[in-house]
Design an enzyme around this catalytic site. Structure first.
Site, PDB file in Angstrom:
ATOM      1  N   HIS A  83       0.873  -1.928   0.163  1.00 50.38           N
ATOM      2  CA  HIS A  83      -0.307  -0.193  -0.338  1.00 50.38           C
ATOM      3  C   HIS A  83       0.768   1.308   0.447  1.00 50.38           C
ATOM      4  O   HIS A  83       1.760   1.315   0.845  1.00 50.38           O
ATOM      5  CB  HIS A  83      -0.757   0.265   1.480  1.00 50.38           C
ATOM      6  CG  HIS A  83      -2.247   1.232   0.881  1.00 50.38           C
ATOM      7  ND1 HIS A  83      -3.044   0.776   0.750  1.00 50.38           N
ATOM      8  CD2 HIS A  83      -2.034   1.643   1.537  1.00 50.38           C
ATOM      9  CE1 HIS A  83      -4.360   1.483   0.502  1.00 50.38           C
ATOM     10  NE2 HIS A  83      -3.798   2.366   1.048  1.00 50.38           N
ATOM     11  N   TYR A 212      -7.193  10.678   4.944  1.00 53.40           N
ATOM     12  CA  TYR A 212      -7.796  11.093   5.793  1.00 53.40           C
ATOM     13  C   TYR A 212      -8.823  11.978   5.738  1.00 53.40           C
ATOM     14  O   TYR A 212      -8.086  13.369   5.387  1.00 53.40           O
ATOM     15  CB  TYR A 212      -6.556  11.699   5.932  1.00 53.40           C
ATOM     16  CG  TYR A 212      -5.353  10.980   6.149  1.00 53.40           C
ATOM     17  CD1 TYR A 212      -5.020  10.408   7.975  1.00 53.40           C
ATOM     18  CD2 TYR A 212      -4.568  10.619   5.716  1.00 53.40           C
ATOM     19  CE1 TYR A 212      -4.781   9.153   8.446  1.00 53.40           C
ATOM     20  CE2 TYR A 212      -3.439   9.504   6.351  1.00 53.40           C
ATOM     21  CZ  TYR A 212      -3.417   9.002   7.529  1.00 53.40           C
ATOM     22  OH  TYR A 212      -2.385   7.776   7.834  1.00 53.40           O
ATOM     23  N   PRO A 304      -2.021   6.459  18.211  1.00 51.49           N
ATOM     24  CA  PRO A 304      -2.201   5.497  16.383  1.00 51.49           C
ATOM     25  C   PRO A 304      -2.171   6.427  15.160  1.00 51.49           C
ATOM     26  O   PRO A 304      -2.116   5.827  13.877  1.00 51.49           O
ATOM     27  CB  PRO A 304      -3.583   4.728  16.926  1.00 51.49           C
ATOM     28  CG  PRO A 304      -4.485   5.081  17.474  1.00 51.49           C
ATOM     29  CD  PRO A 304      -3.382   6.766  18.846  1.00 51.49           C
ATOM     30  N   LYS A 308       2.263   3.420  14.263  1.00 48.63           N
ATOM     31  CA  LYS A 308       4.085   3.185  14.405  1.00 48.63           C
ATOM     32  C   LYS A 308       4.090   2.219  15.091  1.00 48.63           C
ATOM     33  O   LYS A 308       4.962   1.224  15.770  1.00 48.63           O
ATOM     34  CB  LYS A 308       4.773   4.952  15.004  1.00 48.63           C
ATOM     35  CG  LYS A 308       4.619   6.030  13.692  1.00 48.63           C
ATOM     36  CD  LYS A 308       5.684   5.487  12.520  1.00 48.63           C
ATOM     37  CE  LYS A 308       5.737   6.608  11.903  1.00 48.63           C
ATOM     38  NZ  LYS A 308       6.052   6.161  10.227  1.00 48.63           N
ATOM     39  N   TYR A 399       6.607   9.009   7.454  1.00 47.03           N
ATOM     40  CA  TYR A 399       5.516   7.911   7.684  1.00 47.03           C
ATOM     41  C   TYR A 399       6.147   6.803   7.557  1.00 47.03           C
ATOM     42  O   TYR A 399       5.044   5.713   7.619  1.00 47.03           O
ATOM     43  CB  TYR A 399       4.249   8.165   6.170  1.00 47.03           C
ATOM     44  CG  TYR A 399       3.117   8.028   6.125  1.00 47.03           C
ATOM     45  CD1 TYR A 399       2.168   7.983   7.052  1.00 47.03           C
ATOM     46  CD2 TYR A 399       2.310   7.153   4.889  1.00 47.03           C
ATOM     47  CE1 TYR A 399       0.991   8.133   7.429  1.00 47.03           C
ATOM     48  CE2 TYR A 399       1.084   7.352   5.253  1.00 47.03           C
ATOM     49  CZ  TYR A 399       0.108   7.287   5.869  1.00 47.03           C
ATOM     50  OH  TYR A 399      -0.817   7.003   6.120  1.00 47.03           O
TER      51      TYR A 399
END
Ligand code: FAD
Length: 402
Positions: A83, A212, A304, A308, A399
């Site tokens: 992804h 998002y 979250p 990570k 990221y």
């Protein structure tokens, strides 16, 4: 404890007593087993509970490499899905970041945490690894000496004592490891003042990207888990409980915040799991207290928002396994001395990025003037992310980095 109770305590030992069979404990257990180190894993939950606990899903390339390196990646290789795109939906339109093409050109592997835990467990047990389900560690004592003791209790109320040379607390934020720290342990803690309703929907993903949504009503997130399961998040009031909203209200809010009218409808399905997650972070310093070591969420809790936590858990477990193996198999203690410092560098980097994400995604709270100012800063951050290649490279590197 009376004398007769004391006599009924079952006693056993292992060179390393590992508390908790999450990603941290099971990666550690597997690596120790493979290195020929005598260890046991004590797990409070039953086997079925462990298999059913859906949490993380986005694994960074470092995690995949660690699992691959140690022969633990078969399930991930077969069923994990690559992804590499995220999409931001804001008042000013939407933009996509194809982070495979940015930063270091790396991507996530989506693989549900409970599948990873099941894989790790099956390899561990197939290799002869010892694990005790339904055994809750209550306390660790004697960590300032060479043979610490874990006091535990089984599901049916039987007391147990495990003596080790080292104890690895991988038992999360409410575990016995943290409870047994000396009073001088430092806990850096922050509450980000934001709560999310975390949802698992039995519905195919609605976007081919992580979504998002930055919306006046609050944040909403969309993350694929598998072909027919999708994780969603909805920012909710601090005092909300998981059952405050009906399924219809949830889907309506998700659609509104993800701007389904403009960008396409969401694929709805039953909500199969829900829970309120308060966005909090903390870091314990140091991660070692004599012969007691902390790893995973027991060492540092991370919100979250940047996915990570499980990744840090795997990284720390590998470092701890290397250090314990050097000490127990070769008599070299230097790596144990460096364990805390090595992990903390990664932990603080992840905390900083996660904090940045929180500020990017949420409407600021507080007095009107300050909140407005913060909101302008947030819009400026989003604008920079949308328009600056340098900013996008920085985002991509963090990221998928750890
Ligand atoms: P855990 O997975 O919590 O395992 C600890 C184990 O210890 C448990 O099995 C527990 O039963 C056991 N235990 C607890 N107390 C005791 C005791 N006293 N005695 C014996 N056993 C005990 N992270 C990511 O990297 N990517 C993501 O996409 C992501 N998404 C998330 C989504 C949500 C909704 C949440 C809540 C978290 C998410 N995380 C994510 C974080 C991630 O799930 C955790 O960081 C990760 O589980 C930490 O692993 P761990 O092994 O340290 O702890």
């Amino acid at each position: 404890m009376t004398e007769s109770q004391y006599d009924r305590v079952a006693r056993d030992s292992a060179d390393v007593v590992v508390l908790g069979a999450g990603p941290a404990g099971l990666v550690l257990g597997n690596l120790l087993l493979r290195a020929g180190i005598d260890c046991v894993v004590l797990e409070r939950a039953g086997r079925e509970q462990l298999h059913a606990r859906a949490r993380a899903g986005f694994l960074v390339p470092h995690t995949a490499r660690v699992l691959e390196r140690h022969g633990l990646a078969e399930g991930l290789r077969k069923r994990g899905r690559e992804h590499g795109v995220c999409e931001f939906r804001t008042d000013d339109g939407r933009f996509r970041l194809d982070y495979r093409q940015l930063g270091r050109g790396e991507q996530h592997t989506v693989y549900p945490q409970h599948d990873l835990v099941a894989d790790l467990l099956s390899v561990y047990e197939a290799g002869g690894g010892r694990i005790r389900f339904g055994t809750e560690a209550r306390a660790v004592s004697g960590a300032d000496g060479p043979s610490p003791i874990v006091t535990a209790r089984t599901d049916d109320g039987r007391p147990e004592q495990w003596r080790g040379r080292y104890v690895a607390a991988c038992d999360g934020r409410h575990g016995a490891g943290r409870r047994s720290l000396p009073p001088n342990a430092v806990r850096h803690h922050t509450d980000h003042g934001v709560s999310w309703l975390g949802l698992l929907a039995q519905a195919p993903p609605s976007l081919d990207a992580v979504g998002y949504a930055v919306h006046p009503d609050g944040f909403a997130g969309h993350m694929a888990r598998s072909a027919d399961i999708t994780r969603y998040y909805l920012q909710c009031p601090a005092d909300a409980t998981a059952d405050d909203w009906s399924e219809e209200q949830i889907w309506d809010q998700l659609s509104r915040r993800l701007r389904a009218d403009e960008y396409g409808p969401l694929r709805r399905g039953p909500i199969v799991q829900r829970g309120v997650v308060r966005l909090e972070s903390d870091v314990l310093e140091p991660l070692r207290y004599g012969s007691l070591f902390l790893a995973g969420d027991a060492a540092a809790l991370i919100s979250p928002s940047a996915a990570k936590g499980a990744n840090l858990a795997v990284l720390e477990a590998e470092l701890l396994a290397q250090a314990l193996t050097a000490a127990l198999a070769h008599g070299e203690a230097a790596e144990l001395d460096r364990y805390s410092e090595r992990c903390l560098a990664h932990i603080w980097r992840a905390q900083e990025f996660s904090h940045w994400m929180i500020q990017l995604l949420h409407a600021p709270q507080g007095p009107a003037g300050t909140a407005q100012f913060q909101d302008r800063l947030r819009r400026s951050r989003l604008y920079a992310l949308r328009s600056s290649r340098t900013q996008q490279d920085w985002f991509a590197e963090n990221y998928v980095g750890i």
